[in-house]
Design a protein around this motif. Sequence first.
Motif, PDB file in Angstrom:
ATOM      1  N   THR A  69       0.779  -1.160   0.050  1.00  0.00           N
ATOM      2  CA  THR A  69      -0.098   0.059   0.092  1.00  0.00           C
ATOM      3  C   THR A  69       0.853   1.249  -0.199  1.00  0.00           C
ATOM      4  O   THR A  69       0.634   2.219  -0.693  1.00  0.00           O
ATOM      5  CB  THR A  69      -0.784  -0.034   1.325  1.00  0.00           C
ATOM      6  N   SER A  70       1.822   1.276   0.854  1.00  0.00           N
ATOM      7  CA  SER A  70       2.653   2.499   0.995  1.00  0.00           C
ATOM      8  C   SER A  70       4.261   2.055   1.482  1.00  0.00           C
ATOM      9  O   SER A  70       4.173   0.962   2.152  1.00  0.00           O
ATOM     10  CB  SER A  70       2.207   3.599   1.631  1.00  0.00           C
ATOM     11  N   LYS A  72       8.224   4.098   2.574  1.00  0.00           N
ATOM     12  CA  LYS A  72       9.156   5.034   2.752  1.00  0.00           C
ATOM     13  C   LYS A  72      10.359   4.666   2.468  1.00  0.00           C
ATOM     14  O   LYS A  72      10.688   3.524   2.582  1.00  0.00           O
ATOM     15  CB  LYS A  72       9.455   5.797   4.016  1.00  0.00           C
ATOM     16  N   VAL A  99       8.669   8.942  -0.310  1.00  0.00           N
ATOM     17  CA  VAL A  99       7.497   8.291   0.328  1.00  0.00           C
ATOM     18  C   VAL A  99       6.760   7.594  -0.998  1.00  0.00           C
ATOM     19  O   VAL A  99       6.467   8.754  -1.802  1.00  0.00           O
ATOM     20  CB  VAL A  99       6.253   8.958   1.402  1.00  0.00           C
ATOM     21  N   ILE A 101       3.218   6.174  -2.232  1.00  0.00           N
ATOM     22  CA  ILE A 101       1.700   5.561  -2.054  1.00  0.00           C
ATOM     23  C   ILE A 101       1.253   4.999  -3.296  1.00  0.00           C
ATOM     24  O   ILE A 101       1.185   5.412  -4.434  1.00  0.00           O
ATOM     25  CB  ILE A 101       0.876   6.725  -1.696  1.00  0.00           C
ATOM     26  N   ASN A 102       0.807   3.556  -3.224  1.00  0.00           N
ATOM     27  CA  ASN A 102       0.287   2.852  -4.403  1.00  0.00           C
ATOM     28  C   ASN A 102      -1.241   2.815  -4.329  1.00  0.00           C
ATOM     29  O   ASN A 102      -1.602   2.610  -5.415  1.00  0.00           O
ATOM     30  CB  ASN A 102       1.151   1.393  -4.213  1.00  0.00           C
ATOM     31  N   LYS A 103      -1.621   2.674  -3.266  1.00  0.00           N
ATOM     32  CA  LYS A 103      -3.088   2.559  -3.279  1.00  0.00           C
ATOM     33  C   LYS A 103      -3.518   3.644  -2.165  1.00  0.00           C
ATOM     34  O   LYS A 103      -3.110   3.793  -1.124  1.00  0.00           O
ATOM     35  CB  LYS A 103      -3.508   1.174  -2.727  1.00  0.00           C
ATOM     36  N   LYS A 106      -2.179   6.601  -6.799  1.00  0.00           N
ATOM     37  CA  LYS A 106      -0.815   6.718  -6.721  1.00  0.00           C
ATOM     38  C   LYS A 106      -0.141   8.072  -6.585  1.00  0.00           C
ATOM     39  O   LYS A 106      -0.617   8.973  -7.099  1.00  0.00           O
ATOM     40  CB  LYS A 106      -0.129   6.352  -8.279  1.00  0.00           C
ATOM     41  N   ASN A 240       3.521   0.066   4.373  1.00  0.00           N
ATOM     42  CA  ASN A 240       1.906   0.025   4.863  1.00  0.00           C
ATOM     43  C   ASN A 240       1.688   0.615   5.911  1.00  0.00           C
ATOM     44  O   ASN A 240       0.528   0.419   6.817  1.00  0.00           O
ATOM     45  CB  ASN A 240       1.553  -1.385   4.903  1.00  0.00           C
ATOM     46  N   ASN A 242       0.296   3.791   8.400  1.00  0.00           N
ATOM     47  CA  ASN A 242      -0.534   4.939   8.197  1.00  0.00           C
ATOM     48  C   ASN A 242      -0.033   6.109   8.386  1.00  0.00           C
ATOM     49  O   ASN A 242      -0.720   7.169   7.476  1.00  0.00           O
ATOM     50  CB  ASN A 242      -1.660   4.683   9.353  1.00  0.00           C
ATOM     51  N   ASN A 244       2.507   7.170   6.469  1.00  0.00           N
ATOM     52  CA  ASN A 244       2.840   7.483   5.286  1.00  0.00           C
ATOM     53  C   ASN A 244       1.774   8.350   4.455  1.00  0.00           C
ATOM     54  O   ASN A 244       0.650   7.992   4.200  1.00  0.00           O
ATOM     55  CB  ASN A 244       3.031   6.292   4.357  1.00  0.00           C
ATOM     56  N   GLN A 245       1.981   9.636   4.496  1.00  0.00           N
ATOM     57  CA  GLN A 245       0.915  10.488   3.563  1.00  0.00           C
ATOM     58  C   GLN A 245       1.590  11.393   2.533  1.00  0.00           C
ATOM     59  O   GLN A 245       2.842  11.777   2.766  1.00  0.00           O
ATOM     60  CB  GLN A 245       0.375  11.499   4.610  1.00  0.00           C
TER      61      GLN A 245
END
Length: 257
Positions: A69-70, A72, A99, A101-103, A106, A240, A242, A244-245
């Motif tokens: 999902t994500s 770093k 960082v 983010i895949n889902k 993107k 994955n 949370n 990661n933004q």
Amino acid sequence: MGKGARRRELVALGFALALVVGACGSSASTSNPFGLPAGSGGGASGGGGGGGNGSSLTSGLSSNLDQQTSYKFSWTVFGSSAGTAASPGDSGTFGISGVVINKPTKAMFVNSFGIQYIQIGTQEWMSFDNGSTWNVDTSSTDLTSMLPTKDYTGYFDSNATGFKVAGNETKNGVQCVHYKGDSSISGLYQSIAGVSASFQSDLWVAKDGNYPVSGVYGFTGSSGGQSGSFGYSFDITNVNDNSNQVTAPTNLVAIPS
């Protein structure tokens, strides 16, 4: 990249080429990011699966990061060359972090040599002042070219059959299989007349998800009274998580026309 940084990279690369010149004539070389020889084994087949528990590394594992999902990341090219007192050596470390983010959408944040980029979907922004202000990036910079997966292919996939399982370890908080490069890789740097080199090639692959977590590929050595080092390392963390933004910047400024 600034002229000074580029110069340091070329100094390190020059030393690297001096170390491997004897090996290049006798082994087939697969292209990789900084001209280091690819080893005698070549890449193993197998795509994105397998690899995690076999005796040899499977190539293509970096594509499994796209299934997370994500995460770093950080990666570094390091190098130094020590000269004489009259002609001191040069050194440098060149790092990129960010960082991914895949889902569900993107998105990426990348800090590349002090320039920051944000991409969300097809929209991109760029900052030259550490994020204080942002411009719309009309150049459509390919941020995927700044991810560690790009150089991973050259250093690890190209040498996959030369990496053997060394055991199970925890790396960056992830349960991993630890691979070490065997003599088919290290021998390229240790069997050249007049060269004394110490080579390190290590890779950690997640047991759950089968993606690369950390790796280092590089050497230190001496030849003709000069010493130097060169290599590449990377780390994947906060998979994955949370925290990661990636958000669109609000402090936009217009690019002067």
